[in-house]
Design an enzyme around this catalytic site. Structure first.
Site, PDB file in Angstrom:
ATOM      1  N   PHE A 125       0.870  -1.187   0.000  1.00 15.39           N
ATOM      2  CA  PHE A 125       0.000   0.000   0.000  1.00 15.39           C
ATOM      3  C   PHE A 125       0.900   1.227   0.000  1.00 15.39           C
ATOM      4  O   PHE A 125       1.802   1.338   0.836  1.00 15.39           O
ATOM      5  CB  PHE A 125      -0.848  -0.068   1.264  1.00 15.39           C
ATOM      6  CG  PHE A 125      -1.607   1.175   1.639  1.00 15.39           C
ATOM      7  CD1 PHE A 125      -2.919   1.354   1.211  1.00 15.39           C
ATOM      8  CD2 PHE A 125      -1.041   2.129   2.479  1.00 15.39           C
ATOM      9  CE1 PHE A 125      -3.649   2.471   1.600  1.00 15.39           C
ATOM     10  CE2 PHE A 125      -1.761   3.252   2.874  1.00 15.39           C
ATOM     11  CZ  PHE A 125      -3.070   3.414   2.437  1.00 15.39           C
ATOM     12  N   SER A 134       2.259  12.781   7.104  1.00 17.31           N
ATOM     13  CA  SER A 134       1.017  13.020   7.864  1.00 17.31           C
ATOM     14  C   SER A 134      -0.011  13.751   7.008  1.00 17.31           C
ATOM     15  O   SER A 134      -1.198  13.433   7.047  1.00 17.31           O
ATOM     16  CB  SER A 134       1.335  13.860   9.106  1.00 17.31           C
ATOM     17  OG  SER A 134       2.267  13.195   9.926  1.00 17.31           O
ATOM     18  N   GLY A 245      -6.022  -1.301   9.596  1.00 19.54           N
ATOM     19  CA  GLY A 245      -4.612  -1.435   9.938  1.00 19.54           C
ATOM     20  C   GLY A 245      -4.315  -1.005  11.363  1.00 19.54           C
ATOM     21  O   GLY A 245      -3.519  -1.632  12.066  1.00 19.54           O
ATOM     22  N   ARG A 246      -4.965   0.059  11.809  1.00 17.34           N
ATOM     23  CA  ARG A 246      -4.653   0.590  13.144  1.00 17.34           C
ATOM     24  C   ARG A 246      -5.115  -0.364  14.245  1.00 17.34           C
ATOM     25  O   ARG A 246      -4.449  -0.505  15.262  1.00 17.34           O
ATOM     26  CB  ARG A 246      -5.282   1.980  13.305  1.00 17.34           C
ATOM     27  CG  ARG A 246      -4.541   2.999  12.458  1.00 17.34           C
ATOM     28  CD  ARG A 246      -5.239   4.326  12.300  1.00 17.34           C
ATOM     29  NE  ARG A 246      -4.465   5.162  11.373  1.00 17.34           N
ATOM     30  CZ  ARG A 246      -4.889   6.307  10.864  1.00 17.34           C
ATOM     31  NH1 ARG A 246      -6.093   6.768  11.166  1.00 17.34           N
ATOM     32  NH2 ARG A 246      -4.121   6.987  10.040  1.00 17.34           N
ATOM     33  N   GLU A 378       1.371   4.064   9.934  1.00 18.85           N
ATOM     34  CA  GLU A 378      -0.106   4.012   9.864  1.00 18.85           C
ATOM     35  C   GLU A 378      -0.717   5.264  10.517  1.00 18.85           C
ATOM     36  O   GLU A 378      -1.806   5.217  11.094  1.00 18.85           O
ATOM     37  CB  GLU A 378      -0.640   2.724  10.485  1.00 18.85           C
ATOM     38  CG  GLU A 378      -0.024   1.503   9.806  1.00 18.85           C
ATOM     39  CD  GLU A 378      -0.962   0.343   9.592  1.00 18.85           C
ATOM     40  OE1 GLU A 378      -2.180   0.507   9.777  1.00 18.85           O
ATOM     41  OE2 GLU A 378      -0.457  -0.724   9.195  1.00 18.85           O
TER      42      GLU A 378
HETATM   43  C1  LIG Z   1       9.232   1.338   8.458  1.00 19.67           C
HETATM   44  C2  LIG Z   1       8.164   2.184   7.822  1.00 19.67           C
HETATM   45  C3  LIG Z   1       7.152   1.555   7.105  1.00 19.67           C
HETATM   46  C4  LIG Z   1       6.166   2.324   6.472  1.00 19.67           C
HETATM   47  N1  LIG Z   1       5.231   1.703   5.686  1.00 19.67           N
HETATM   48  C5  LIG Z   1       4.401   2.459   4.921  1.00 19.67           C
HETATM   49  C6  LIG Z   1       3.562   1.867   3.925  1.00 19.67           C
HETATM   50  O1  LIG Z   1       3.527   0.638   3.779  1.00 19.67           O
HETATM   51  N2  LIG Z   1       2.827   2.673   3.131  1.00 19.67           N
HETATM   52  C7  LIG Z   1       2.836   4.031   3.264  1.00 19.67           C
HETATM   53  O2  LIG Z   1       2.134   4.702   2.528  1.00 19.67           O
HETATM   54  N3  LIG Z   1       3.604   4.634   4.219  1.00 19.67           N
HETATM   55  C8  LIG Z   1       4.389   3.881   5.025  1.00 19.67           C
HETATM   56  N4  LIG Z   1       5.216   4.484   5.957  1.00 19.67           N
HETATM   57  C9  LIG Z   1       5.172   5.921   6.128  1.00 19.67           C
HETATM   58  C10 LIG Z   1       4.571   6.366   7.471  1.00 19.67           C
HETATM   59  O3  LIG Z   1       3.190   6.116   7.494  1.00 19.67           O
HETATM   60  C11 LIG Z   1       4.935   7.847   7.650  1.00 19.67           C
HETATM   61  O4  LIG Z   1       6.327   7.897   7.941  1.00 19.67           O
HETATM   62  C12 LIG Z   1       4.136   8.516   8.758  1.00 19.67           C
HETATM   63  O5  LIG Z   1       2.778   8.640   8.400  1.00 19.67           O
HETATM   64  C13 LIG Z   1       4.684   9.894   9.108  1.00 19.67           C
HETATM   65  O6  LIG Z   1       4.951  10.659   7.982  1.00 19.67           O
HETATM   66  P1  LIG Z   1       6.373  11.398   7.829  1.00 19.67           P
HETATM   67  O7  LIG Z   1       7.419  10.382   8.051  1.00 19.67           O
HETATM   68  O8  LIG Z   1       6.380  12.125   6.547  1.00 19.67           O
HETATM   69  O9  LIG Z   1       6.409  12.406   9.041  1.00 19.67           O
HETATM   70  P2  LIG Z   1       5.800  13.889   9.051  1.00 19.67           P
HETATM   71  O10 LIG Z   1       4.400  13.860   8.585  1.00 19.67           O
HETATM   72  O11 LIG Z   1       6.752  14.818   8.390  1.00 19.67           O
HETATM   73  O12 LIG Z   1       5.788  14.189  10.610  1.00 19.67           O
HETATM   74  C14 LIG Z   1       6.932  14.615  11.342  1.00 19.67           C
HETATM   75  C15 LIG Z   1       6.462  14.896  12.765  1.00 19.67           C
HETATM   76  O13 LIG Z   1       5.529  15.996  12.755  1.00 19.67           O
HETATM   77  C16 LIG Z   1       4.337  15.608  13.402  1.00 19.67           C
HETATM   78  N5  LIG Z   1       3.178  16.252  12.784  1.00 19.67           N
HETATM   79  C17 LIG Z   1       2.909  16.380  11.465  1.00 19.67           C
HETATM   80  N6  LIG Z   1       1.755  17.015  11.287  1.00 19.67           N
HETATM   81  C18 LIG Z   1       1.257  17.280  12.524  1.00 19.67           C
HETATM   82  C19 LIG Z   1       0.081  17.915  12.993  1.00 19.67           C
HETATM   83  N7  LIG Z   1      -0.861  18.384  12.185  1.00 19.67           N
HETATM   84  N8  LIG Z   1      -0.092  18.003  14.327  1.00 19.67           N
HETATM   85  C20 LIG Z   1       0.836  17.524  15.188  1.00 19.67           C
HETATM   86  N9  LIG Z   1       1.967  16.909  14.792  1.00 19.67           N
HETATM   87  C21 LIG Z   1       2.176  16.789  13.472  1.00 19.67           C
HETATM   88  C22 LIG Z   1       4.280  14.094  13.233  1.00 19.67           C
HETATM   89  O14 LIG Z   1       3.411  13.479  14.164  1.00 19.67           O
HETATM   90  C23 LIG Z   1       5.736  13.721  13.409  1.00 19.67           C
HETATM   91  O15 LIG Z   1       6.039  13.625  14.770  1.00 19.67           O
HETATM   92  C24 LIG Z   1       6.175   3.732   6.621  1.00 19.67           C
HETATM   93  C25 LIG Z   1       7.191   4.348   7.365  1.00 19.67           C
HETATM   94  C26 LIG Z   1       8.194   3.594   7.939  1.00 19.67           C
HETATM   95  C27 LIG Z   1       9.306   4.297   8.677  1.00 19.67           C
END
Ligand SMILES: Cc1cc2nc3c(=O)[nH]c(=O)nc-3n(C[C@H](O)[C@H](O)[C@H](O)COP(=O)(O)OP(=O)(O)OC[C@H]3O[C@@H](n4cnc5c(N)ncnc54)[C@H](O)[C@@H]3O)c2cc1C
Length: 397
Positions: A125, A134, A245-246, A378
């Protein structure tokens, strides 16, 4: 609101068989998998053969028909032994097969869901991108109409199972101006499609058995039969899959917590200091009691949420708005509390192991590294709190 349910005899039997499978097949390979950081192909193939790729999928589509409750039992029991195997199953089942079950046409269910549920195809996915995690509605991958089909271009990030999957559910913007509601579409993209390839594979702190890949789409041409859930409805497809998923992530956390707490309990009874087993000291006992409280509470939360999803069935058009909103809130609560309690329990279990807990290669050290991601993927726990708070503002407690 129903607050009670019982496991069916089939679900109980599943628990027993997964528990012994995980001990017999997975436990022996975990340490080497963690060290070599290789996708555990042989044990994944054994999980396919056991039917674990289709536990919640109805039998008519090639699954075992044991519902979300059965699926959570699977992830709890696998999670007791290894988080990587759980994450591989989770990405495939929650995020790959759920969108097909809920939104697929009869033909898509025949072509993609049935082989996936039967273990012949591994799914992934792909929502996240370099510029949108996010804020997933801001994704930049484009889907431009061509003839009766589409052309996709973009870069996707951190795709679990990404380098191994036969088919990936890819979210792309069909109309950036419309944003998440109307502007994003889900596509079924098969490996081997021209222009679709795996990019960088990440090295990670934990979950060493999982593949976490960048996926590159360059002029990927897809026919209309690859659109899943309708043009512009991709965000809804993605969020519905994430609700499943969650809850299952909470189940995996529950398994990890139980393994850590059991190991700490056992260790504390055998480790002698000051002439007594350390389990005799109240400071250690209270840590164990705190672990037990969290495990007990999370068990209820996970299975009540899963049972609710089972009662709702798999036709989104038939869901009431209240049920949908409750389901989303429950999933956020289970994911957030489950991952945070798992982190606390595993941390305290490591503490009870003393210096040994910090030594590379011990199960508790691996569990500590593996568990950290559950507060991030997730949807981060900050985002789960946004979801819960938004629902509180709209509907109250
Ligand atoms: C091992 C691994 C497996 C994964 N598998 C998948 C997958 O299969 N498919 C897929 O699509 N994605 C996948 N992901 C991606 C994962 O879902 C994202 O890393 C996650 O949603 C966070 O996004 P980001 O890393 O861009 O962090 P960001 O969105 O940049 O966030 C950085 C920080 O800011 C905070 N933040 C951001 N916006 C807000 C807000 N409005 N209010 C408060 N705090 C906020 C976040 O909580 C976080 O602490 C995976 C990631 C990893 C590391």
């Amino acid at each position: 609101m129903a607050i009670e349910f019982t496991f069916s005899p089939e679900q109980e039997a599943l628990r027993q068989s997964v528990r012994s499978f995980a001990q017999k097949e997975i436990a022996p390979v975990v340490a080497e998998m963690d060290e070599t950081e290789r996708f555990p192909r042989a044990t994944v193939d054994r999980m396919r053969a056991e039917g674990y790729f289709g536990v919640p999928i109805p039998e008519e589509y090639g699954g075992l028909g044991l519902g979300k409750v059965g699926y959570c039992i699977l992830l709890e029991e696998i999670g007791r032994v290894d988080a990587s195997h759980g994450a591989i199953l989770g990405a495939h089942t929650s995020l790959g097969t759920t969108p097909l079950l809920y939104y697929g046409t009869a033909e898509q269910k025949r072509r993609w869901l049935a082989p996936a549920a039967a273990g012949q195809r591994l799914l992934a996915f792909s929502l996240t991108e370099p510029g949108s995690g996010s804020d997933s509605g801001a994704l930049q991958t484009t889907a431009v109409p061509k003839g009766d089909g589409w052309v996709l271009n973009g870069t996707k990030l951190y795709v679990t199972n990404g380098a191994e999957a036969d088919t990936v559910v890819v979210m792309a913007a069909n109309d950036a101006k419309k944003g998440p509601h109307g502007g994003i579409t889900a596509f079924l993209v098969d490996q081997g499609t021209a222009g679709f390839r795996v990019g960088r594979c990440e090295k990670k702190m934990g979950l060493h058995g999982t593949s976490t890949a960048e996926l590159l789409l360059e002029q990927v041409e897809l026919g209309p039969e690859h659109v899943l859930g309708g043009v512009g409805l991709g965000f809804r497809v993605a969020m519905t899959a994430l609700d499943v998923g969650r809850v299952s992530l909470g189940a995996a956390s529950l398994g990890g917590m139980q393994a850590a707490a059991s190991a700490a309990l056992e260790f504390s009874k055998n480790r002698m200091q000051f002439g007594l087993p350390i389990s005799e000291y109240e400071a250690v006992q209270f840590k164990l009691a705190d672990m037990a409280m969290r495990i007990e509470a999370l068990r209820y939360l996970v299975y009540l949420a899963a049972a609710h999803q089972d009662r709702m069935g798999h036709d989104p058009a038939a869901w009431s708005r209240a049920d949908r909103e409750t389901k989303t809130r429950e999933a956020a609560v289970v994911k957030c509390l489950g991952s945070e309690w798992a982190a606390e329990v595993i941390d305290e279990a490591l503490q009870i192991h003393g210096g040994l807990g910090y030594i590379r290669g011990t199960p508790i050290e691996r569990a500590y590294r593996d568990a950290r991601i559950s507060e991030i993927f997730e949807g981060t726990n900050e985002i789960q709190r946004v979801v819960i708070a938004r629902d509180l503002m709209a509907r109250g407690l």
